[in-house]
Design a protein around this motif. Structure first.
Motif, mmCIF file in Angstrom:
data_model
loop_
_atom_site.group_PDB
_atom_site.id
_atom_site.type_symbol
_atom_site.label_atom_id
_atom_site.label_comp_id
_atom_site.label_asym_id
_atom_site.label_seq_id
_atom_site.Cartn_x
_atom_site.Cartn_y
_atom_site.Cartn_z
ATOM 1 N N VAL A 19 1.238 2.047 23.288
ATOM 2 C CA VAL A 19 0.199 1.738 22.299
ATOM 3 C C VAL A 19 0.666 0.695 21.291
ATOM 4 C CG1 VAL A 19 -0.841 4.019 22.529
ATOM 5 C CG2 VAL A 19 0.920 3.635 20.783
ATOM 6 N N TRP A 20 1.966 0.473 21.192
ATOM 7 C CA TRP A 20 2.513 -0.473 20.223
ATOM 8 C C TRP A 20 2.515 -1.908 20.736
ATOM 9 C CZ3 TRP A 20 2.832 2.438 16.094
ATOM 10 C CH2 TRP A 20 3.180 3.791 16.218
ATOM 11 N N ASP A 21 2.220 -2.121 22.005
ATOM 12 C CA ASP A 21 2.409 -3.443 22.611
ATOM 13 C C ASP A 21 1.478 -4.511 22.030
ATOM 14 O OD1 ASP A 21 4.356 -2.354 24.121
ATOM 15 O OD2 ASP A 21 3.306 -2.457 26.046
ATOM 16 N N ASP A 22 0.314 -4.113 21.511
ATOM 17 C CA ASP A 22 -0.620 -5.083 20.940
ATOM 18 C C ASP A 22 -0.320 -5.399 19.474
ATOM 19 O OD1 ASP A 22 -1.941 -5.324 23.301
ATOM 20 O OD2 ASP A 22 -3.650 -4.075 22.747
ATOM 21 N N LEU A 23 0.686 -4.759 18.914
ATOM 22 C CA LEU A 23 1.053 -4.998 17.513
ATOM 23 C C LEU A 23 2.104 -6.107 17.491
ATOM 24 C CD1 LEU A 23 0.210 -3.847 14.804
ATOM 25 C CD2 LEU A 23 2.137 -2.286 14.920
ATOM 26 N N VAL A 24 1.680 -7.303 17.153
ATOM 27 C CA VAL A 24 2.500 -8.501 17.319
ATOM 28 C C VAL A 24 3.355 -8.763 16.086
ATOM 29 C CG1 VAL A 24 2.441 -10.977 17.775
ATOM 30 C CG2 VAL A 24 0.726 -9.493 18.790
ATOM 31 N N GLY B 10 0.934 5.539 25.789
ATOM 32 C CA GLY B 10 -0.202 4.751 26.245
ATOM 33 C C GLY B 10 -0.832 5.261 27.532
ATOM 34 N N PHE B 11 -0.228 6.264 28.184
ATOM 35 C CA PHE B 11 -0.716 6.730 29.483
ATOM 36 C C PHE B 11 -1.236 8.168 29.459
ATOM 37 C CE2 PHE B 11 2.490 3.473 30.429
ATOM 38 C CZ PHE B 11 1.731 2.617 31.201
ATOM 39 N N CYS B 12 -0.764 8.985 28.528
ATOM 40 C CA CYS B 12 -1.181 10.389 28.510
ATOM 41 C C CYS B 12 -2.624 10.495 28.011
ATOM 42 C CB CYS B 12 -0.248 11.204 27.615
ATOM 43 S SG CYS B 12 -0.397 10.812 25.857
ATOM 44 N N ASP B 13 -3.168 11.694 28.139
ATOM 45 C CA ASP B 13 -4.554 11.913 27.739
ATOM 46 C C ASP B 13 -4.740 11.698 26.239
ATOM 47 O OD1 ASP B 13 -7.309 12.973 28.415
ATOM 48 O OD2 ASP B 13 -6.703 14.445 26.910
ATOM 49 N N GLY B 14 -3.756 12.126 25.432
ATOM 50 C CA GLY B 14 -3.871 11.951 23.988
ATOM 51 C C GLY B 14 -3.944 10.485 23.598
ATOM 52 N N CYS B 15 -3.023 9.674 24.135
ATOM 53 C CA CYS B 15 -3.017 8.241 23.834
ATOM 54 C C CYS B 15 -4.282 7.563 24.342
ATOM 55 C CB CYS B 15 -1.790 7.569 24.452
ATOM 56 S SG CYS B 15 -0.226 7.987 23.649
ATOM 57 N N HIS B 16 -4.662 7.894 25.563
ATOM 58 C CA HIS B 16 -5.810 7.229 26.181
ATOM 59 C C HIS B 16 -7.095 7.493 25.402
ATOM 60 C CE1 HIS B 16 -8.376 5.548 29.279
ATOM 61 N NE2 HIS B 16 -9.081 6.660 29.264
ATOM 62 N N THR B 17 -7.316 8.740 25.015
ATOM 63 C CA THR B 17 -8.569 9.053 24.315
ATOM 64 C C THR B 17 -8.603 8.458 22.913
ATOM 65 O OG1 THR B 17 -7.593 11.193 23.711
ATOM 66 C CG2 THR B 17 -9.077 11.153 25.611
ATOM 67 N N VAL B 18 -7.449 8.381 22.251
ATOM 68 C CA VAL B 18 -7.431 7.753 20.925
ATOM 69 C C VAL B 18 -7.707 6.261 21.047
ATOM 70 C CG1 VAL B 18 -6.009 7.167 18.930
ATOM 71 C CG2 VAL B 18 -5.899 9.461 19.900
ATOM 72 N N MET B 19 -7.044 5.590 21.982
ATOM 73 C CA MET B 19 -7.215 4.141 22.110
ATOM 74 C C MET B 19 -8.625 3.780 22.551
ATOM 75 S SD MET B 19 -4.368 3.123 21.003
ATOM 76 C CE MET B 19 -4.313 1.364 21.349
ATOM 77 N N SER B 20 -9.284 4.698 23.276
ATOM 78 C CA SER B 20 -10.680 4.465 23.664
ATOM 79 C C SER B 20 -11.659 5.024 22.628
ATOM 80 C CB SER B 20 -10.960 5.105 25.031
ATOM 81 O OG SER B 20 -10.802 6.515 24.974
ATOM 82 N N GLU B 21 -11.100 5.560 21.529
ATOM 83 C CA GLU B 21 -11.874 6.074 20.396
ATOM 84 C C GLU B 21 -12.795 7.221 20.790
ATOM 85 O OE1 GLU B 21 -13.663 3.023 18.036
ATOM 86 O OE2 GLU B 21 -11.871 1.767 18.048
ATOM 87 N N SER B 22 -12.290 8.102 21.653
ATOM 88 C CA SER B 22 -13.071 9.262 22.072
ATOM 89 C C SER B 22 -12.333 10.582 21.831
ATOM 90 C CB SER B 22 -13.439 9.142 23.562
ATOM 91 O OG SER B 22 -12.272 9.052 24.374
ATOM 92 N N HIS B 23 -11.234 10.564 21.106
ATOM 93 C CA HIS B 23 -10.470 11.783 20.839
ATOM 94 C C HIS B 23 -11.211 12.649 19.824
ATOM 95 C CE1 HIS B 23 -7.177 14.473 19.792
ATOM 96 N NE2 HIS B 23 -6.466 13.968 20.792
ATOM 97 N N ALA B 24 -11.272 13.941 20.100
ATOM 98 C CA ALA B 24 -12.049 14.861 19.254
ATOM 99 C C ALA B 24 -11.482 14.994 17.853
ATOM 100 C CB ALA B 24 -12.107 16.233 19.917
ATOM 101 N N ASP B 25 -10.172 14.774 17.689
ATOM 102 C CA ASP B 25 -9.536 14.973 16.386
ATOM 103 C C ASP B 25 -9.235 13.670 15.655
ATOM 104 O OD1 ASP B 25 -9.499 17.751 16.503
ATOM 105 O OD2 ASP B 25 -7.679 17.769 17.719
ATOM 106 N N VAL B 26 -9.744 12.559 16.152
ATOM 107 C CA VAL B 26 -9.524 11.262 15.494
ATOM 108 C C VAL B 26 -10.875 10.638 15.182
ATOM 109 C CG1 VAL B 26 -8.469 8.977 15.642
ATOM 110 C CG2 VAL B 26 -7.335 10.946 16.702
ATOM 111 N N LYS B 27 -11.147 10.444 13.900
ATOM 112 C CA LYS B 27 -12.412 9.881 13.451
ATOM 113 C C LYS B 27 -12.196 8.443 12.972
ATOM 114 C CE LYS B 27 -16.651 9.654 11.804
ATOM 115 N NZ LYS B 27 -17.837 9.548 12.680
ATOM 116 N N PHE B 28 -12.923 7.505 13.583
ATOM 117 C CA PHE B 28 -12.861 6.102 13.189
ATOM 118 C C PHE B 28 -14.045 5.801 12.257
ATOM 119 C CE2 PHE B 28 -10.404 6.316 17.025
ATOM 120 C CZ PHE B 28 -9.387 5.388 16.852
#
Length: 404
Positions: free
Chosen positions: A3-8, A85-103
């Protein structure tokens, strides 16, 4: 891809956030086992403030940190870095669909107190996944005074498993009472080479195009990406950079100002043409009054539609301002290059592809005139922030560019 790879170009920030994510995981594990929290728990805190220049990646860093907090990679048991970046937790957060992360984002000009009170109430609940409840506010500087005071209540009395992630251009854009309760991370302007490498690696851009876009983007990653992949964005930039040659007389000044404002208005209308109609149709469908069904409008629908139209109008105003803001940044960068040439600087120019025009403008006057023109551009930006009529503000700027 982590998940850090896009942070330049933010290695120091990544190091701090990964250390905090490890400490957060240790805290969760200690809580589950009933043991005391780990000694490095001080690396983690309940509120973070990300600041930096436009495009540096404040929201990217905050989203990556949220993913690292929710990371469930089995490699963590072996000392792996949170944020695989590959587990379910990372994937759902990066796709903004994680139940415990509000954008939290605002399409309009501000974030109101009602929305913030709802968030503070949500923050008091325990995360469904048993890890962390994360609330990421993309534009904390857009909070109204009442909304900021409501946020202070949540930050001042944090829930044990709630993390607030606030993004703003600078620390001065948040209330002192809020920033004093946050851990502050400052992101720097990434190097052009690092941005170009990201565009090639992530977006498949041709290396020569990526280098030019990164140089012109002046450290703004998203701006550089748009210039690299969008022909219309490149065309608009060239249109803006013609202005210094078009302000030889008052007629040219007024025509250039009108063109800038018309372009911004066209952008807002193009966005509204598709998004606004769909949003209105979707809202009516929720009330069971979709177009073509006929019948009397259900109770409450008229008020909801009116509120939606208000938000859409505010979003259109913001779009116009942002388009004008990008144009003014391009123009400011042009005159900064002119000033560099006038002062004999040997450093790289942001607009090297416009070297003949830069040389012509640089030879036409002294550095003092260039500085006055740069101040006129900054004054125009301040005027737009104060809700001055866009055409009047831009006309005043172009006339000042002519006067020098």
């Amino acid at each position: 891809m982590a998940v850090w790879d896009d942070l330049v170009g933010q290695e120091r920030v990544v190091e701090q956030l990964t250390a905090a994510a490890r400490a957060a995981r240790a805290t969760v594990l200690a809580g589950r086992s009933g043991t005391a929290e780990a000694a490095n728990a001080s690396l983690m805190t309940h509120a973070w403030l990300f600041t930096g220049p436009p495009g540096a990646g404040q929201t990217t860093a905050a989203r990556a940190f949220a993913a690292a907090l929710q990371c469930t990679s089995p490699d963590l048991e072996l000392g792996g870095t949170p944020g695989c970046g590959f587990c379910d937790g990372c994937h759902t957060v990066m796709s903004e669909s994680h139940a415990d992360v509000k954008f939290v984002r605002s399409d309009g000009l501000s974030i109101g107190v009602g929305d913030m009170r709802d968030l503070v109430l949500r923050a008091s609940s325990y995360p469904t996944g048993g890890r962390w409840s994360v609330i990421l506010i993309d534009a904390a500087h857009r909070l109204t005074e009442a909304a900021a005071n409501a946020l202070l209540k949540g930050v001042e009395e944090p829930s044990p498993r709630t993390v607030w992630l606030l993004c703003a251009p600078s620390v001065q854009d948040t209330l002192p009472t809020i920033r004093s309760r946050c851990r502050h991370l400052v992101l720097g302007t990434p190097a052009a080479d690092a941005v170009a490498d990201l565009l090639v690696r992530r977006d498949g851009v041709d290396p020569s195009v990526a280098r030019l876009a990164a140089q012109v983007g002046q450290g703004d990653v998203e701006r550089s990406r748009r210039l690299a992949v969008d022909e219309q964005a490149r065309s608009r930039r060239l249109d803006v950079l013609r202005i210094p040659l078009e302000v030889a007389d008052i007629g040219g000044c007024l025509a250039a100002a009108q063109r800038l404002v018309d372009t911004a208005k066209a952008d807002a209308e193009a966005l509204a043409e598709t998004r606004d109609v769909k949003e209105t149709d979707d809202l009516k469908a929720v009330y069971g009054a979709a177009e073509g069904l006929g019948g009397k409008a259900p109770r409450g629908m008229a008020g909801a539609v009116k509120e939606l139209e208000k938000r859409q109008k505010s979003r259109a105003t913001r779009t116009r301002r942002e388009t004008l803001g990008v144009a003014l940044l391009d123009l400011l960068g042009f005159y900064r290059d002119v000033l560099a040439l006038q002062l004999g600087s040997t450093g790289a120019l942001s607009n090297e592809d416009q070297r003949p025009v830069l040389d012509k403008v640089a030879s036409a006057g002294p550095p003092e005139g260039t500085l006055r023109r740069m101040e006129a551009i900054l004054a125009c930006r301040r005027a737009l922030d104060r809700n001055v009529d866009p055409l009047l503000a831009v006309e005043a700027m172009t006339v000042a560019l002519r006067a020098g």
